[in-house]
Design an enzyme around this catalytic site. Structure first.
Site, mmCIF file in Angstrom:
data_model
loop_
_atom_site.group_PDB
_atom_site.id
_atom_site.type_symbol
_atom_site.label_atom_id
_atom_site.label_comp_id
_atom_site.label_asym_id
_atom_site.label_seq_id
_atom_site.Cartn_x
_atom_site.Cartn_y
_atom_site.Cartn_z
ATOM 1 N N ARG A 158 0.877 -1.124 -0.073
ATOM 2 C CA ARG A 158 0.037 0.057 -0.095
ATOM 3 C C ARG A 158 0.919 1.305 -0.111
ATOM 4 O O ARG A 158 1.908 1.263 0.425
ATOM 5 C CB ARG A 158 -0.975 0.175 1.082
ATOM 6 C CG ARG A 158 -1.760 -1.055 1.271
ATOM 7 C CD ARG A 158 -2.739 -1.089 2.731
ATOM 8 N NE ARG A 158 -3.552 -2.163 2.754
ATOM 9 C CZ ARG A 158 -3.290 -3.327 3.492
ATOM 10 N NH1 ARG A 158 -2.157 -3.463 3.904
ATOM 11 N NH2 ARG A 158 -4.187 -4.380 3.474
ATOM 12 N N LYS A 216 -2.591 -2.494 7.773
ATOM 13 C CA LYS A 216 -3.867 -1.951 8.423
ATOM 14 C C LYS A 216 -3.970 -2.569 9.898
ATOM 15 O O LYS A 216 -3.706 -3.539 9.876
ATOM 16 C CB LYS A 216 -5.068 -2.327 7.600
ATOM 17 C CG LYS A 216 -5.277 -1.325 6.219
ATOM 18 C CD LYS A 216 -6.478 -1.792 5.704
ATOM 19 C CE LYS A 216 -6.740 -0.635 4.345
ATOM 20 N NZ LYS A 216 -7.936 -1.204 3.680
ATOM 21 N N HIS A 272 -2.543 2.078 -5.668
ATOM 22 C CA HIS A 272 -2.927 0.882 -5.290
ATOM 23 C C HIS A 272 -3.499 -0.075 -6.469
ATOM 24 O O HIS A 272 -3.950 -0.993 -6.378
ATOM 25 C CB HIS A 272 -4.494 1.258 -4.596
ATOM 26 C CG HIS A 272 -4.867 0.236 -3.385
ATOM 27 N ND1 HIS A 272 -4.016 0.219 -2.307
ATOM 28 C CD2 HIS A 272 -5.951 -0.731 -3.370
ATOM 29 C CE1 HIS A 272 -4.684 -0.502 -1.453
ATOM 30 N NE2 HIS A 272 -5.770 -1.155 -2.197
ATOM 31 N N ARG A 301 -1.004 -2.535 -6.552
ATOM 32 C CA ARG A 301 -1.140 -3.493 -5.683
ATOM 33 C C ARG A 301 -2.277 -4.663 -6.394
ATOM 34 O O ARG A 301 -2.234 -5.745 -6.309
ATOM 35 C CB ARG A 301 -1.732 -2.846 -4.452
ATOM 36 C CG ARG A 301 -2.040 -3.988 -3.361
ATOM 37 C CD ARG A 301 -2.186 -3.298 -2.092
ATOM 38 N NE ARG A 301 -3.306 -4.156 -0.945
ATOM 39 C CZ ARG A 301 -2.429 -4.850 0.039
ATOM 40 N NH1 ARG A 301 -1.353 -5.105 -0.044
ATOM 41 N NH2 ARG A 301 -3.423 -5.660 0.960
ATOM 42 N N HIS A 305 -4.473 -9.440 3.645
ATOM 43 C CA HIS A 305 -6.197 -9.579 3.911
ATOM 44 C C HIS A 305 -6.254 -10.267 5.283
ATOM 45 O O HIS A 305 -6.025 -11.508 5.520
ATOM 46 C CB HIS A 305 -6.559 -10.116 2.839
ATOM 47 C CG HIS A 305 -6.551 -9.040 1.751
ATOM 48 N ND1 HIS A 305 -6.789 -9.717 0.356
ATOM 49 C CD2 HIS A 305 -6.339 -7.723 1.579
ATOM 50 C CE1 HIS A 305 -6.723 -8.491 -0.382
ATOM 51 N NE2 HIS A 305 -6.596 -7.546 0.247
ATOM 52 N N TYR A 354 -9.985 -11.027 -6.742
ATOM 53 C CA TYR A 354 -9.210 -11.233 -7.542
ATOM 54 C C TYR A 354 -9.398 -12.566 -8.405
ATOM 55 O O TYR A 354 -8.806 -12.490 -9.451
ATOM 56 C CB TYR A 354 -7.688 -11.108 -7.030
ATOM 57 C CG TYR A 354 -7.684 -10.003 -6.425
ATOM 58 C CD1 TYR A 354 -7.183 -8.747 -7.364
ATOM 59 C CD2 TYR A 354 -7.533 -9.908 -4.966
ATOM 60 C CE1 TYR A 354 -7.045 -7.535 -6.595
ATOM 61 C CE2 TYR A 354 -6.972 -8.532 -4.315
ATOM 62 C CZ TYR A 354 -6.975 -7.607 -5.134
ATOM 63 O OH TYR A 354 -6.492 -6.495 -4.790
#
Length: 331
Positions: free
Chosen positions: A172, A203, A272, A275, A298, A307
Site C-alpha cells: 500500500r 492496516k 493501489h 497492488r 488480508h 481477484y
C-alpha cells in the site's frame, strides 16, 4: 515477485460522488468516542477521518430535524439514510456511514446512555461490486521497466524503485512511504536486503513480511547508491523528496502518474492499482488464493477472492479469442 507471463483484464474505474457539506466541528461527547477508537481500538488515521465524516453527517442531519442524537429512533435513521441516498451518495459510502453510526450507538448503549441502538438492523441500499482496476501484465512490465525521462539520476532511481516495490511487493502507498533505511528503533517498515524481505506495518497496526524479487532488489540498490545525494542529514525515511525529507503519499501518486504517462500507458495509474495488479498477476500464475491472501495481509479471504473474478475475466477473453466453439459461425 517473479514477473508473470499472462495478461490481466483492465477494469474501468468507478467515480465516487462528491460528499455532502458537513459541519467542521463535533460535540465533545462524539470527540470522546473518536478518541476511544484511536486509543483503545487503534484505528488507522484514514479510518478515523472516515468515522469523523460520518459523525459530522449525523450531526448535520439530526440538526435539520431537531432530533437529539440520544433520542433518535429507527425511523429517524431511515430518513437520514434516504437523504444521503437522494443526495447522490454511493451505497458503499452509506454502508460505511451506517457502520460508524451503529458503532457510536453501541458504545453509548454499553455505557447506559441510550435505551436502544436505532441503527441496528438497518442496511444500506444494495450496491454492485466493481472489480478492482488492474493493469495488464504488458502494461505493468512497461511501467516497471521505464526509466525516468528528463530527471536527474537520483530522481529516476527513486521513482523506478517505487514502482518496483509497489508492483513487486504489493505494498500500500502508506506502507511504502513508511519504510525506513534499516530496522532501527521505532521503524514502521524496512527492507532486509540480505534476506530479500520487506517488513511493513499494515492496516490495524498489523505487521507483515513479504519477499522482494530480484528486480526490486536491484532497483533498491541503485536508489540507495543515489539516496545520500537527496536525503537530509539524519533522515531515516527510505524514500525522500527533493527537500530531503520523507516522501508523502500524494507525492508518490503524482510521480506515478507522470511515470505512467511517460511509459505510454493509456490509463491513469495510482499506487493501489499496482497492488491490484500484483495480486491479480500472482493469482493468474499460481492459482494459490491463500498465499495471495497472506502476501496482501488480508484478514479475510473473502477480500482476496475478488481477484478470482479478474482472473475469470482474463480466462473468458482467452476462451473467446482462441476456442473454436466460442467463435460464431458465418451465416
Amino acid at each position: 515477485m517473479a514477473r508473470p507471463s499472462k495478461a490481466a483484464a483492465t477494469v474501468p474505474a468507478v467515480s465516487a460522488p462528491a460528499p455532502a457539506a458537513v459541519p467542521a466541528t463535533l460535540p465533545e461527547d462524539l470527540e470522546r468516542w473518536l478518541l476511544h477508537l484511536q486509543v483503545e481500538r487503534r484505528l488507522a488515521a484514514r479510518s478515523l477521518e472516515l468515522y469523523r465524516d460520518a459523525l459530522q453527517r449525523l450531526v448535520a442531519l439530526s440538526g435539520e430535524e431537531g432530533v437529539a442524537l440520544r433520542q433518535a429512533q429507527p425511523h429517524h435513521v431511515r430518513g437520514w439514510m434516504a437523504a444521503l441516498h437522494a443526495g447522490g451518495l454511493a451505497p458503499r459510502s452509506i454502508a460505511l456511514i451506517l457502520s460508524a453510526w451503529r458503532g457510536l450507538y453501541r458504545w453509548w448503549g454499553q455505557n447506559g446512555e441510550v435505551p436502544l441502538n436505532p441503527v441496528m438492523g438497518l442496511r444500506a441500499p444494495k450496491a454492485g461490486k466493481p472489480l478492482p482496476k488492474a493493469l495488464s501484465v504488458e502494461q505493468a512490465m512497461a511501467l516497471a521497466e521505464h526509466e525516468g525521462e528528463g530527471d536527474d539520476p537520483a530522481l529516476a532511481a527513486r521513482d523506478h524503485c517505487i514502482v518496483e516495490l509497489l508492483y513487486g511487493c504489493g505494498l500500500r502507498v502508506g506502507e511504502l512511504v513508511g519504510l525506513d533505511v534499516g530496522a532501527g528503533e521505532g521503524a514502521a517498515g524496512w527492507v532486509d536486503l540480505p534476506d530479500a524481505t520487506v517488513h511493513v506495518m499494515g492496516k490495524g497496526s498489523k505487521r507483515r513480511s513479504g519477499p522482494v524479487g530480484s528486480a526490486a532488489l536491484a532497483a533498491l540498490q541503485r536508489w540507495l547508491a543515489q539516496r545520500p545525494l537527496m536525503a537530509a542529514s539524519g533522515e531515516r525515511a527510505l524514500f525522500v523528496s527533493r527537500r530531503g525529507t520523507r516522501l508523502t503519499a500524494s507525492q508518490v501518486r503524482s510521480r506515478l502518474r507522470r511515470q505512467a504517462l511517460q511509459a505510454g500507458l493509456p490509463t491513469s495509474v495510482h499506487p493501489h492499482m499496482l497492488r491490484h495488479s500484483y495480486a491479480s498477476h500472482l493469482l493468474q500464475s499460481s492459482g494459490d488464493l491463500r498465499a495471495v491472501q497472506e502476501l496482501l495481509g488480508h484478514a479475510s479471504i473473502t477480500t482476496t477472492q475478488i481477484y478470482t473474478r479478474l482472473d475469470f475475466q482474463h480466462l473468458a477473453k482467452v476462451y473467446d479469442a482462441a476456442h473454436p466453439r466460442a467463435k460464431k459461425k458465418d451465416g
